[in-house]
Design an enzyme around this catalytic site. Structure first.
Site, PDB file in Angstrom:
ATOM      1  N   MET A  30       0.841  -1.203   0.000  1.00  0.00           N
ATOM      2  CA  MET A  30       0.000   0.000   0.000  1.00  0.00           C
ATOM      3  C   MET A  30       0.878   1.256   0.000  1.00  0.00           C
ATOM      4  O   MET A  30       0.401   2.348   0.311  1.00  0.00           O
ATOM      5  CB  MET A  30      -0.924   0.010   1.214  1.00  0.00           C
ATOM      6  CG  MET A  30      -1.901  -1.169   1.175  1.00  0.00           C
ATOM      7  SD  MET A  30      -3.436  -0.834   2.026  1.00  0.00           S
ATOM      8  CE  MET A  30      -2.843  -0.561   3.676  1.00  0.00           C
ATOM      9  N   HIS A  34       8.983   1.091   3.483  1.00  0.00           N
ATOM     10  CA  HIS A  34      10.118   1.087   4.410  1.00  0.00           C
ATOM     11  C   HIS A  34      10.962  -0.137   4.095  1.00  0.00           C
ATOM     12  O   HIS A  34      10.677  -0.896   3.156  1.00  0.00           O
ATOM     13  CB  HIS A  34       9.608   1.107   5.854  1.00  0.00           C
ATOM     14  CG  HIS A  34       8.559   0.070   6.137  1.00  0.00           C
ATOM     15  ND1 HIS A  34       8.814  -1.287   6.074  1.00  0.00           N
ATOM     16  CD2 HIS A  34       7.232   0.188   6.443  1.00  0.00           C
ATOM     17  CE1 HIS A  34       7.723  -1.958   6.356  1.00  0.00           C
ATOM     18  NE2 HIS A  34       6.727  -1.091   6.576  1.00  0.00           N
ATOM     19  N   GLU A  35      11.957  -0.367   4.929  1.00  0.00           N
ATOM     20  CA  GLU A  35      12.922  -1.457   4.695  1.00  0.00           C
ATOM     21  C   GLU A  35      12.230  -2.838   4.662  1.00  0.00           C
ATOM     22  O   GLU A  35      12.710  -3.750   3.992  1.00  0.00           O
ATOM     23  CB  GLU A  35      13.975  -1.378   5.804  1.00  0.00           C
ATOM     24  CG  GLU A  35      15.352  -1.881   5.501  1.00  0.00           C
ATOM     25  CD  GLU A  35      15.848  -1.737   4.066  1.00  0.00           C
ATOM     26  OE1 GLU A  35      16.266  -2.771   3.518  1.00  0.00           O
ATOM     27  OE2 GLU A  35      15.822  -0.621   3.504  1.00  0.00           O
ATOM     28  N   GLY A  36      11.104  -2.983   5.359  1.00  0.00           N
ATOM     29  CA  GLY A  36      10.363  -4.259   5.325  1.00  0.00           C
ATOM     30  C   GLY A  36       9.875  -4.547   3.910  1.00  0.00           C
ATOM     31  O   GLY A  36      10.060  -5.651   3.379  1.00  0.00           O
ATOM     32  N   HIS A  37       9.260  -3.555   3.282  1.00  0.00           N
ATOM     33  CA  HIS A  37       8.784  -3.720   1.895  1.00  0.00           C
ATOM     34  C   HIS A  37       9.967  -3.982   0.961  1.00  0.00           C
ATOM     35  O   HIS A  37       9.908  -4.846   0.094  1.00  0.00           O
ATOM     36  CB  HIS A  37       8.066  -2.454   1.415  1.00  0.00           C
ATOM     37  CG  HIS A  37       6.849  -2.081   2.210  1.00  0.00           C
ATOM     38  ND1 HIS A  37       6.797  -0.948   2.994  1.00  0.00           N
ATOM     39  CD2 HIS A  37       5.638  -2.662   2.333  1.00  0.00           C
ATOM     40  CE1 HIS A  37       5.604  -0.853   3.549  1.00  0.00           C
ATOM     41  NE2 HIS A  37       4.879  -1.886   3.172  1.00  0.00           N
ATOM     42  N   ARG A 148       5.662 -11.819   7.013  1.00  0.00           N
ATOM     43  CA  ARG A 148       5.116 -12.496   8.196  1.00  0.00           C
ATOM     44  C   ARG A 148       4.602 -11.485   9.207  1.00  0.00           C
ATOM     45  O   ARG A 148       3.876 -11.826  10.133  1.00  0.00           O
ATOM     46  CB  ARG A 148       6.199 -13.366   8.860  1.00  0.00           C
ATOM     47  CG  ARG A 148       6.690 -14.481   7.987  1.00  0.00           C
ATOM     48  CD  ARG A 148       7.775 -15.267   8.688  1.00  0.00           C
ATOM     49  NE  ARG A 148       7.220 -16.145   9.691  1.00  0.00           N
ATOM     50  CZ  ARG A 148       6.830 -17.398   9.452  1.00  0.00           C
ATOM     51  NH1 ARG A 148       6.978 -17.907   8.256  1.00  0.00           N
ATOM     52  NH2 ARG A 148       6.327 -18.135  10.399  1.00  0.00           N
TER      53      ARG A 148
HETATM   54  P1  AMP Z   1       1.440  -3.014   3.510  1.00  0.00           P
HETATM   55  O1  AMP Z   1       1.976  -2.001   2.552  1.00  0.00           O
HETATM   56  O2  AMP Z   1       1.541  -2.610   4.940  1.00  0.00           O
HETATM   57  O3  AMP Z   1       0.084  -3.519   3.117  1.00  0.00           O
HETATM   58  O4  AMP Z   1       2.419  -4.276   3.398  1.00  0.00           O
HETATM   59  C1  AMP Z   1       2.774  -4.825   2.170  1.00  0.00           C
HETATM   60  C2  AMP Z   1       3.555  -6.093   2.405  1.00  0.00           C
HETATM   61  O5  AMP Z   1       4.727  -5.795   3.156  1.00  0.00           O
HETATM   62  C3  AMP Z   1       2.777  -7.148   3.213  1.00  0.00           C
HETATM   63  O6  AMP Z   1       3.046  -8.444   2.689  1.00  0.00           O
HETATM   64  C4  AMP Z   1       3.349  -6.968   4.595  1.00  0.00           C
HETATM   65  O7  AMP Z   1       3.250  -8.121   5.402  1.00  0.00           O
HETATM   66  C5  AMP Z   1       4.797  -6.650   4.283  1.00  0.00           C
HETATM   67  N1  AMP Z   1       5.448  -5.971   5.405  1.00  0.00           N
HETATM   68  C6  AMP Z   1       4.996  -4.879   6.093  1.00  0.00           C
HETATM   69  N2  AMP Z   1       5.837  -4.578   7.101  1.00  0.00           N
HETATM   70  C7  AMP Z   1       6.837  -5.488   7.053  1.00  0.00           C
HETATM   71  C8  AMP Z   1       8.011  -5.714   7.848  1.00  0.00           C
HETATM   72  N3  AMP Z   1       8.324  -4.936   8.872  1.00  0.00           N
HETATM   73  N4  AMP Z   1       8.817  -6.749   7.500  1.00  0.00           N
HETATM   74  C9  AMP Z   1       8.502  -7.557   6.458  1.00  0.00           C
HETATM   75  N5  AMP Z   1       7.424  -7.390   5.673  1.00  0.00           N
HETATM   76  C10 AMP Z   1       6.596  -6.374   5.974  1.00  0.00           C
END
Ligand code: AMP
Length: 283
Positions: A30, A34-37, A148
């Protein structure tokens, strides 16, 4: 990196790559990256020939009182981060592209969606399943990379893919954390300095649960109450849930036997944070 905003364009490009024998990885997001994405994109690139990211703030997964209108939108920075991570294609549809006039078909979420987030955010997983299925149709990828961090969402999408025979593999990726343990989230930017400090209660509660199980605690209630105590000590402003559940069904369990997941949702001011940890109980 090429940016597309219509489903016809992205579909044609990805299909052509597939027909040429290229392996395609998909990272739905969405935005407010950040670094997770970014880690998901890197994993896609390390395995696949092409990485496709999508950026779409999906209105149907937000409740009427939730943060849709103030959800952070940072498209230019997002594109910069994706480009640096080696992303090949980005799909950034407008709302009308995803929900055209007269759109009225929705996915009924699987059983695993019923508790926790599903209970507290009615309609949330209906919106998630609908948008993810639509993205899977528009972008015929080999592998979808999901975090996860959103553990129940991952379980829900896995179940949907299984139940609706969607031809895509789901790859679960580790949660990326700040150095102090806070799980990265687009919503962390809403936290004030002192809320950010109190938010560390979530990771502390998860670590307490891990430590207790490691030391041989098998009583679910004892572990859950230790998690709650840690959250209240932080203090978080309220706890939506702090539970030990089955890793596949997400149902509550009577006793800790093998692998379990500790899941937490808590609020700091108007910001709602979720986190989880998989815990292996050794015999
Ligand atoms: P979002 O943009 O929040 O809908 O997340 C998009 C994708 O990124 C989803 O598969 C989330 O689970 C993943 N995601 C969000 N935050 C993290 C994180 N800190 N570490 C790993 N993946 C993440």
């Amino acid at each position: 990196m090429k940016v597309f905003s219509t489903s016809a364009e992205i579909y044609t490009h990805v299909l052509r790559e597939r027909l040429e024998g290229k392996r395609v990885g998909l990272v739905p997001t969405m935005g407010a990256l950040h670094e997770g994405h970014v880690s998901l994109v890197r994993q896609a690139k390390s395995v696949c020939d092409r990485a496709v990211a999508t950026i779409f703030v999906n209105p149907t997964q937000f409740g009427p009182k939730e943060d849709l209108s103030k959800y952070p939108r940072t498209l230019n920075e997002d594109l910069e981060k994706l480009d640096q991570a080696g992303c090949d294609y980005v799909f950034t549809p407008a709302e009308l592209q995803m929900y055209g006039e007269g759109h009225s078909t929705y996915v009924e979420p699987p059983q695993v969606a019923s508790r926790w987030e599903g209970e507290i955010r009615p309609g949330h997983f209906r919106g998630v399943c609908t948008i993810v299925l639509k993205l899977f149709q528009m972008i015929p990828a080999d592998i979808a990379y999901l975090g996860r961090k959103d553990y129940q969402q991952l379980a829900v999408i896995r179940a949907m893919v299984r139940d609706l025979n969607i031809p895509v593999c789901i790859e679960a990726c580790e949660t990326i954390r700040e150095p102090d343990g806070l799980a990265m989230s687009s919503r962390n930017r809403y936290l004030s300095h002192e809320q950010r400090h109190r938010a560390l209660g979530l990771i502390r509660a998860l670590r307490i649960a891990e430590r207790l199980v490691e030391r041989g605690e098998r009583d679910v209630q004892a572990v859950e109450s230790a998690m709650r105590q840690e959250l209240l000590a932080a203090p978080v402003d309220s706890i939506d849930y702090a539970a030990i559940v089955d890793p596949v069904t997400l149902e509550p369990i009577a006793e800790i036997e093998s692998s379990v997941v500790a899941i937490i949702a808590a609020r700091l001011g108007s910001t709602r944070l979720i986190d989880n940890a998989t815990i292996i109980a050794r015999r």
